[in-house]
Design an enzyme around this catalytic site. Sequence first.
Site, short mmCIF file in Angstrom:
data_model
loop_
_atom_site.label_atom_id
_atom_site.label_comp_id
_atom_site.label_asym_id
_atom_site.label_seq_id
_atom_site.Cartn_x
_atom_site.Cartn_y
_atom_site.Cartn_z
N HIS A 119 13.89 -32.62 -34.10
CA HIS A 119 12.73 -32.80 -34.91
C HIS A 119 12.29 -31.78 -35.77
O HIS A 119 11.37 -31.61 -36.39
CB HIS A 119 11.76 -33.21 -33.96
N GLU A 171 9.05 -19.46 -21.23
CA GLU A 171 8.71 -18.25 -20.38
C GLU A 171 10.07 -17.27 -20.83
O GLU A 171 9.96 -16.01 -21.14
CB GLU A 171 8.71 -18.61 -18.94
N GLU A 191 8.70 -10.05 -26.22
CA GLU A 191 7.64 -9.33 -25.89
C GLU A 191 8.30 -7.77 -25.63
O GLU A 191 7.83 -6.88 -25.74
CB GLU A 191 6.63 -9.69 -24.77
N LYS A 223 -0.97 -4.58 -19.90
CA LYS A 223 -0.90 -5.30 -18.83
C LYS A 223 -2.03 -6.23 -18.46
O LYS A 223 -1.63 -7.42 -18.29
CB LYS A 223 -0.69 -4.37 -17.37
N TRP A 266 -3.48 -1.78 -1.46
CA TRP A 266 -3.59 -2.91 -2.25
C TRP A 266 -4.13 -3.89 -1.26
O TRP A 266 -3.28 -4.31 -0.12
CB TRP A 266 -2.05 -3.32 -2.79
N CYS A 278 0.73 -1.22 -0.23
CA CYS A 278 -0.09 -0.16 0.09
C CYS A 278 0.92 1.15 0.02
O CYS A 278 2.12 1.11 0.36
CB CYS A 278 -0.77 0.00 1.45
N LYS A 327 9.65 -13.76 -22.73
CA LYS A 327 10.34 -12.48 -22.13
C LYS A 327 11.08 -11.77 -23.14
O LYS A 327 11.06 -10.55 -23.38
CB LYS A 327 11.25 -12.73 -21.09
N ASN A 342 0.51 0.24 6.24
CA ASN A 342 1.19 -0.72 5.15
C ASN A 342 1.87 -1.64 5.45
O ASN A 342 2.79 -1.74 6.17
CB ASN A 342 2.11 0.11 3.90
N GLY A 343 1.27 -3.04 5.30
CA GLY A 343 1.86 -4.05 5.96
C GLY A 343 0.64 -5.23 6.21
O GLY A 343 -0.59 -4.90 5.67
N ARG A 373 1.88 1.42 -5.70
CA ARG A 373 1.84 0.34 -4.80
C ARG A 373 0.52 -0.42 -4.46
O ARG A 373 0.48 -1.15 -3.71
CB ARG A 373 2.33 1.08 -3.48
O1 M6R Z 1 -2.92 -11.37 -15.92
P1 M6R Z 1 -2.70 -12.37 -16.35
O2 M6R Z 1 -1.72 -13.42 -15.66
O3 M6R Z 1 -3.93 -13.33 -16.56
O4 M6R Z 1 -2.10 -12.21 -17.84
C1 M6R Z 1 -2.02 -13.31 -19.03
C2 M6R Z 1 -0.96 -12.86 -19.96
O5 M6R Z 1 -1.70 -11.61 -20.42
C3 M6R Z 1 0.40 -12.31 -19.33
O6 M6R Z 1 1.08 -13.19 -18.75
C4 M6R Z 1 1.14 -11.78 -20.46
O7 M6R Z 1 1.75 -12.73 -21.29
C5 M6R Z 1 2.34 -11.09 -20.03
N1 M6R Z 1 2.89 -9.81 -20.80
C6 M6R Z 1 3.52 -11.81 -20.14
O8 M6R Z 1 4.92 -11.40 -19.61
#
Ligand code: M6R
Length: 615
Positions: free
Chosen positions: A511, A488, A495, A610, A75, A2, A492, A101-102, A27
Amino acid sequence: MCGIVGYIGHREAYPIVIKGLKRLEYRGYDSAGVMLYDGSDLKVSKTKGKVSDLEERSTKEISTSGTIGMGHTRWATHGVPNDVNSHPHLSNSGNLAIIHNGIIENYEPLKKELINRGYTFKSDTDTEVLVNLIEDVQKKDGLKLGKAVQVALNQVVGAYAICVFDKNKPDEIVVARLGSPLAIGVGENEFFIASDASPFIEYTSNAIYLEDEEMAIVRLHKPLKIRKIKDDSLVDPYVQELQMNLEQIEKGGYDHFMLKEIYEQPNVIKDTYRGRLHSTTGIIQMAGVEDNLEKFLNADRILIIACGTSWHAGLVAEYIIEEFARIPVEVEYASEFRYRNPIITPKDVVIAISQSGETADTLAAIKLAKEKGAFVFGVCNVVGSSISRETNGGAYTHAGPEIGVASTKAFTTQITVLTMMALRLAKAKGTLSNSDYFRYLQELELIPEKVLEALNTNDISKEIAAIYKDASNCLYLGRGYNFPVALEGALKLKEISYIHAEGYPAAEMKHGPIALIDEKMPVVVIAPKQGHYDKVVSNIQEIKSRSGKIIAIVTKGDVQVKELADHVIEIPETSDALSPLITTIPLQLLSYHIAVLRGCNVDQPRNLAKSVTVE
Ligand code: M6R
């Protein structure tokens, strides 16, 4: 997490508090609230939603005059995000106001005791317990505010950064810290209090950062005194000159939110298992799992649905749940699942994983699974999010707000929750030996330390990034538990740096993808000592004989891969099953540095958002 802000001085407090809260909104933004004191009245306004909602409401609800003020952006941890659970909280007499906050971990027994003593509670929060505990101490022992706060804090277990105001002592605010940050800005006969220095950077460049277990009485016309909460000893205040600009401060001194979030992982992994995992007694306490244990134990299979990084965490969970608890697991992209007329029965348990809790495809897949009679369990980060409300039960990750679009700490905290779930189910089913069960609990507790050590690979990751920043393609290979980590790692990189990258199970390379390998192709191979080490070494040899450039993630002290690879990044050893929590760290750092060196907008990559709330 928070954000807290306080002001005591000669200016109008309201604009300072509101502006400060906006800067601290990273936060948490579940709810916000403000308290003002105008010389006679203590006025509070609070609301679910963002600081802008608070602004709209408070200007209509209260007079915003007053030179003492406190504000909070929440939060949610204890209690859903709503108006009542928002801070500030008042004590039963209405004389004391607190922002916090905590987490007060032992709030339940304290609350019971206070109820026995006649106290009543309006909210579900741990914070309202704390403010009444302070009031109780004040009344019982006839103490002044500062002393009462100190006595009360010595009774609580948990984490806090707090500001407490007593309308009977209106020339001071009492602040204290343990585990959550608290900065005091020192101006000309005025003080600013905040979770970080961003709310007061334009008013003063002098700041005191309270250390853990310290408290201070911030009083007008008096020098600031800092004391140790435990033994009351005085501490010399160390006034720092702030060097940072506003933007940096909001990112806690990091250049990007993504980097900050990568570095937060040791703490947030600990936050995620704190209070749930008890390695000495062997107890794993997750209310959502406990309440629905029979459903999991009687399930024909577990179906995991998610998108993006959360889907990768689901793949790791598939390996862990099948190995530990011997329950069949299938992992599906939510977007595919929802449209392919899947076979779902009431004997299925569906786990939906989502950081934001708002992903449209995951939400739709949950609704479909519920319609078909399945029990749906959510693993979410954002408290009170749509997915957390739509599911039949769930467990939160405690990663705190993740702002960088590239998910980092969400991934490792999701794996932490899912690992604890697998262990709990294994215990109930007796599918792990007692010694293995305790070993995994103890190892999980060591993960934050090891992640911290893995973060030391930052410099070498940066050096390697400089060599490969102009690559057009990159392959990521891993086996077993580290196959999802390869996926993953590739996600990363693509993206945030816009380099084409693919993740593969290492053995699948022959393959098809092996045709891509030449001297221009960097191949990141995840090759920790535990797991299928010898097989991965053979895969590395195959790449080497085709002149591919090998960047290997190896266990500290590795000799064999070192001889073959062009670059090695050494990480601390852990068991195969827990290794994704460590191997993923250098991959996050590598993509971060490549993206920075390519001049990309790391926190807000092109075309992305996001939380993906549309199909
Ligand atoms: O909020 P979510 O975990 O449901 O989101 C899923 C994906 O949109 C999210 O993980 C996205 O792939 C990220 N940009 C990956 O870094």
